[in-house]
Design a protein around this motif. Structure first.
Motif, PDB file in Angstrom:
ATOM      1  N   ASN A   1       0.836  -1.198   0.000  1.00  0.00           N
ATOM      2  CA  ASN A   1       0.000   0.000   0.000  1.00  0.00           C
ATOM      3  C   ASN A   1       0.873   1.250   0.000  1.00  0.00           C
ATOM      4  OD1 ASN A   1      -1.589   2.266   1.520  1.00  0.00           O
ATOM      5  ND2 ASN A   1      -3.097   0.888   0.598  1.00  0.00           N
ATOM      6  N   PHE A   2       1.950   1.210   0.757  1.00  0.00           N
ATOM      7  CA  PHE A   2       2.863   2.350   0.780  1.00  0.00           C
ATOM      8  C   PHE A   2       3.416   2.610  -0.619  1.00  0.00           C
ATOM      9  CE2 PHE A   2       6.870   4.491   1.107  1.00  0.00           C
ATOM     10  CZ  PHE A   2       6.655   5.447   2.075  1.00  0.00           C
ATOM     11  N   THR A   3       3.916   1.558  -1.268  1.00  0.00           N
ATOM     12  CA  THR A   3       4.529   1.738  -2.583  1.00  0.00           C
ATOM     13  C   THR A   3       3.506   2.083  -3.660  1.00  0.00           C
ATOM     14  OG1 THR A   3       4.472  -0.633  -3.093  1.00  0.00           O
ATOM     15  CG2 THR A   3       6.469   0.221  -2.048  1.00  0.00           C
ATOM     16  N   GLU A   4       2.244   1.821  -3.418  1.00  0.00           N
ATOM     17  CA  GLU A   4       1.193   2.202  -4.361  1.00  0.00           C
ATOM     18  C   GLU A   4       0.813   3.674  -4.241  1.00  0.00           C
ATOM     19  OE1 GLU A   4      -0.856  -2.222  -4.028  1.00  0.00           O
ATOM     20  OE2 GLU A   4      -1.883  -0.497  -3.160  1.00  0.00           O
ATOM     21  N   ASN A   5       1.015   4.264  -3.081  1.00  0.00           N
ATOM     22  CA  ASN A   5       0.528   5.621  -2.847  1.00  0.00           C
ATOM     23  C   ASN A   5       1.598   6.693  -2.687  1.00  0.00           C
ATOM     24  OD1 ASN A   5      -2.575   5.576  -2.487  1.00  0.00           O
ATOM     25  ND2 ASN A   5      -1.847   3.725  -1.492  1.00  0.00           N
ATOM     26  N   ALA A   6       2.669   6.397  -1.996  1.00  0.00           N
ATOM     27  CA  ALA A   6       3.685   7.425  -1.733  1.00  0.00           C
ATOM     28  C   ALA A   6       4.293   8.011  -3.018  1.00  0.00           C
ATOM     29  CB  ALA A   6       4.770   6.876  -0.811  1.00  0.00           C
ATOM     30  N   PRO A   7       4.636   7.197  -4.032  1.00  0.00           N
ATOM     31  CA  PRO A   7       5.257   7.791  -5.222  1.00  0.00           C
ATOM     32  C   PRO A   7       4.379   8.830  -5.922  1.00  0.00           C
ATOM     33  CG  PRO A   7       5.654   5.433  -5.178  1.00  0.00           C
ATOM     34  CD  PRO A   7       4.647   5.723  -4.088  1.00  0.00           C
ATOM     35  N   MET A   8       3.095   8.562  -6.069  1.00  0.00           N
ATOM     36  CA  MET A   8       2.229   9.535  -6.737  1.00  0.00           C
ATOM     37  C   MET A   8       2.137  10.815  -5.918  1.00  0.00           C
ATOM     38  SD  MET A   8       0.506  10.596  -9.255  1.00  0.00           S
ATOM     39  CE  MET A   8       0.417   9.156 -10.282  1.00  0.00           C
ATOM     40  N   GLY A   9       2.059  10.681  -4.596  1.00  0.00           N
ATOM     41  CA  GLY A   9       2.038  11.874  -3.748  1.00  0.00           C
ATOM     42  C   GLY A   9       3.284  12.717  -3.947  1.00  0.00           C
ATOM     43  N   LEU A  10       4.439  12.069  -4.034  1.00  0.00           N
ATOM     44  CA  LEU A  10       5.694  12.797  -4.229  1.00  0.00           C
ATOM     45  C   LEU A  10       5.805  13.390  -5.640  1.00  0.00           C
ATOM     46  CD1 LEU A  10       8.114  10.441  -2.309  1.00  0.00           C
ATOM     47  CD2 LEU A  10       7.538  12.810  -1.710  1.00  0.00           C
ATOM     48  N   ILE A  11       5.326  12.677  -6.624  1.00  0.00           N
ATOM     49  CA  ILE A  11       5.340  13.223  -7.991  1.00  0.00           C
ATOM     50  C   ILE A  11       4.497  14.496  -8.044  1.00  0.00           C
ATOM     51  CG2 ILE A  11       4.516  12.827 -10.359  1.00  0.00           C
ATOM     52  CD1 ILE A  11       5.311   9.822  -9.889  1.00  0.00           C
ATOM     53  N   LEU A  12       3.291  14.420  -7.501  1.00  0.00           N
ATOM     54  CA  LEU A  12       2.423  15.596  -7.490  1.00  0.00           C
ATOM     55  C   LEU A  12       3.053  16.736  -6.704  1.00  0.00           C
ATOM     56  CD1 LEU A  12      -1.000  13.801  -6.989  1.00  0.00           C
ATOM     57  CD2 LEU A  12      -0.267  15.049  -9.035  1.00  0.00           C
ATOM     58  N   MET A  13       3.636  16.415  -5.559  1.00  0.00           N
ATOM     59  CA  MET A  13       4.278  17.438  -4.742  1.00  0.00           C
ATOM     60  C   MET A  13       5.441  18.083  -5.497  1.00  0.00           C
ATOM     61  SD  MET A  13       5.825  17.029  -0.933  1.00  0.00           S
ATOM     62  CE  MET A  13       6.671  18.395  -0.157  1.00  0.00           C
ATOM     63  N   GLY A  14       6.206  17.297  -6.200  1.00  0.00           N
ATOM     64  CA  GLY A  14       7.306  17.833  -7.001  1.00  0.00           C
ATOM     65  C   GLY A  14       6.822  18.788  -8.080  1.00  0.00           C
ATOM     66  N   ILE A  15       5.706  18.451  -8.700  1.00  0.00           N
ATOM     67  CA  ILE A  15       5.137  19.337  -9.726  1.00  0.00           C
ATOM     68  C   ILE A  15       4.685  20.645  -9.084  1.00  0.00           C
ATOM     69  CG2 ILE A  15       3.229  19.623 -11.370  1.00  0.00           C
ATOM     70  CD1 ILE A  15       3.411  16.514 -11.799  1.00  0.00           C
TER      71      ILE A  15
END
Length: 128
Positions: A52-66
């Protein structure tokens, strides 16, 4: 432009991921189950926590980076990052086959979704 604030939260989230991953690896070694979970409920729970962590954390970080690349404020970026971080820390405590802590799971999922939605709204407002 370096994504300094996103980088800080990515580093903190990486620590959480490492902890989850090490726990799965330790349980695999103890139970001699190299793949899946072999009907070992404790291992299944930890695999799911990590998954669950690996399914959600990356998208959150990608969006935050944008959002950071768009030039968002220090305060907004820390609200997003802090919300995502707390959500990802709290969520695993709610994943259990028995005596599930639904509050932790729900709060973690909600905080993660809120952090992403803040990003989505910011990006769409600033991109259109």
């Amino acid at each position: 432009m370096p994504l300094e604030i996103t980088g800080i939260y990515a580093s903190l989230l990486a620590i959480v991921m490492i902890v989850l991953s090490v726990r799965v690896s330790m349980l695999r070694a103890q139970s001699d189950i190299p793949m899946l979970h072999g009907e070992n409920i404790q291992l299944a729970e930890w695999v799911r926590r990590h998954g669950n962590f690996t399914e959600n954390a990356p998208m959150g970080l990608i969006l935050m980076g944008i959002v950071e690349a768009f030039g968002a404020s220090f305060l907004l970026l820390n609200v997003i990052g802090g919300t995502l971080l707390v959500g990802r820390i709290v969520h695993p405590f709610g994943i259990a086959a028995k005596d599930e802590n639904k509050l932790a799971r729900g709060a973690g999922a909600l905080l993660t979704a809120i952090s992403m939605l803040i990003c989505v709204v910011f990006i769409l407002v600033n991109a259109l």
